[in-house]
Design a protein around this motif. Structure first.
Motif, PDB file in Angstrom:
ATOM      1  N   PRO A 271      39.204  91.126  38.442  1.00  0.00           N
ATOM      2  CA  PRO A 271      39.326  89.915  39.267  1.00  0.00           C
ATOM      3  C   PRO A 271      40.695  89.261  39.094  1.00  0.00           C
ATOM      4  CG  PRO A 271      37.930  89.500  37.364  1.00  0.00           C
ATOM      5  CD  PRO A 271      38.175  90.977  37.378  1.00  0.00           C
ATOM      6  N   THR A 272      41.352  88.867  40.228  1.00  0.00           N
ATOM      7  CA  THR A 272      42.651  88.195  40.196  1.00  0.00           C
ATOM      8  C   THR A 272      42.616  86.994  41.125  1.00  0.00           C
ATOM      9  OG1 THR A 272      43.469  89.591  41.976  1.00  0.00           O
ATOM     10  CG2 THR A 272      43.926  90.331  39.734  1.00  0.00           C
TER      11      THR A 272
ATOM     12  N   ALA B 184      47.765  84.245  43.903  1.00  0.00           N
ATOM     13  CA  ALA B 184      48.744  85.143  43.284  1.00  0.00           C
ATOM     14  C   ALA B 184      48.892  86.417  44.110  1.00  0.00           C
ATOM     15  CB  ALA B 184      48.324  85.474  41.857  1.00  0.00           C
ATOM     16  N   ARG B 185      47.773  86.934  44.605  1.00  0.00           N
ATOM     17  CA  ARG B 185      47.839  88.133  45.436  1.00  0.00           C
ATOM     18  C   ARG B 185      48.626  87.865  46.718  1.00  0.00           C
ATOM     19  NH1 ARG B 185      42.333  88.276  44.274  1.00  0.00           N
ATOM     20  NH2 ARG B 185      41.812  87.806  46.461  1.00  0.00           N
TER      21      ARG B 185
END
Length: 392
Positions: A33-34, A38-39
């Motif tokens: 999970p991010t 940010a992605r």
């Protein structure tokens, strides 16, 4: 009273104060999970980098196109007017690989091959970087480069013929004062329809002032065929010939000098053509050698400007412009011996002086320079400095 603790008790207490983190068994098929923000930022940065690379690539292609097109403008002026670049390159490859063609090697065929090879050598002198590029590039890249060079070559040729169409009419009007005057933008009343243009285009072996010659040429009779096998009068100095020596005054006409300057220096410089052609020539031999093809281009364009043809073509009636071009090139390059070669060298020196002026730098010996004002002033300054020092 404090009792001693066993190691197991200490471990139990430590574990109660600092509990162990759970052991995570990663599944390589699943993603960690991010943060969505940010992605997004990373994706935007990657797109911006890709866009910048595309801009640089497009800018590089545009710069290459501009460069090749600009370089190509010299080809029709200094190398060859008709032969394609592909044919020149193919002829050089054939010679390097010692290939023989499955054709009868007639004299005409050999002459044509030699012309193409001389053209390739002149091409490499004019564009010295081209030979290396042809060896480095893939076939598709070479084809694209040649296409851009030809684009520049054809554009320059179109500009030259268009500008000379107007300039030649102006020069003829100023020198001969014909009535009616030749219109700069109208070619219908040129060629042999015009008395003055007819005089300049008339083959050297005939007299335009002879009414039979004039009528025969205008009526296009079989006795007076105007073709590339005759030198036009406009190629001769003062538009006159010595029938016992047709080389005398050949390629020294004022009209040719005007046209040369208009194409290779500037139209305004064409106003200055009355220089003395007997001074010393100190320009480099390579520059002088290149004037051969330059002059050939000029003579062909002047003939076209005097004619009534409205658009460029190889044939004008019985006159073959490509054969005319080859005859002029052969005059310079296919000489019968050293005596004729010396005459060619003198003719090229005459052209160099006419176009670039006369130089006397070889007469500036150290003794002569020593007495000129720059050195004289320096000597006087030193003398005054020494006199002031002695007085102190």
């Amino acid at each position: 009273m404090r009792t001693s603790e066993s190691p197991s008790d200490r471990d139990s207490d430590a574990g109660s104060e600092c509990p162990h983190l759970p052991v995570i068994h990663l599944d390589p098929s699943q993603a960690m999970p991010t943060s969505s923000s940010a992605r997004a930022k990373r994706r935007i940065a990657a797109l911006e980098e890709e866009l910048e690379m595309m801009r640089q690539e497009r800018g590089g292609k545009q710069r290459k196109t501009i460069y090749y097109v600009a370089q190509g403008r010299a080809i029709r002026r200094m190398v060859c007017l008709y032969t394609s670049l592909e044919d020149l390159i193919a002829e050089n490859d054939r010679r390097y690989e010692h290939r023989s063609e499955d054709v009868v090697s007639t004299l005409e065929y050999v002459v044509r091959q030699n012309r193409m090879q001389r053209g390739y050598i002149e091409l490499m002198r004019t564009l010295p970087w081209l030979h290396e590029k042809l060896g480095e590039f893939e076939h598709e890249e070479s084809e694209e480069m040649l296409r851009k060079l030809k684009k520049g070559a054809d554009a320059a040729h179109g500009d030259d013929t268009s500008s000379l169409k107007e300039l030649v009419s102006t020069w003829v009007n100023e020198e001969f004062r014909p009535s009616p005057l030749i219109k700069p933008n109208d070619k219908q009343l040129r060629s042999f329809t015009s008395d003055v243009c007819g005089k300049l285009l008339c083959p050297a072996e005939w007299d335009w002032n002879d009414d039979r010659v004039k009528a025969g040429i205008r009526d296009r009779t079989s006795d007076y065929i105007v073709s590339e096998n005759s030198w036009p009068m406009f190629t001769y100095e003062n538009y006159k010939i010595n029938r016992d020596n047709l080389e005398e005054g050949f390629l020294k006409s004022k009209l040719l000098v005007l046209a040369f300057k208009a194409i290779f220096t500037s139209p305004s410089s064409a106003k200055e053509v009355d220089g003395d052609g007997d001074g010393a020539d100190l320009l480099e031999n390579t520059r002088r050698a290149r004037r051969k093809s330059d002059q050939t281009k000029v003579k062909t364009c002047v003939h076209f400007a005097l004619s009534s043809v409205s658009s460029w073509r190889t044939m004008d009636g019985d006159f073959d412009y490509e054969a005319f071009w080859n005859s002029i090139v052969d005059f310079f390059e296919d000489v019968p011996g050293p005596v004729a070669q010396r005459r060619m060298s003198k003719l090229l020196e005459w052209w160099t002086r006419k176009i670039f002026g006369t130089s006397h730098r070889e007469d500036l010996t150290p003794d002569v320079v020593l007495h000129m004002s720059v050195n004289t002033l320096a000597q006087q300054r030193r003398a005054m400095e020494d006199a002031a020092f002695d007085s102190d």
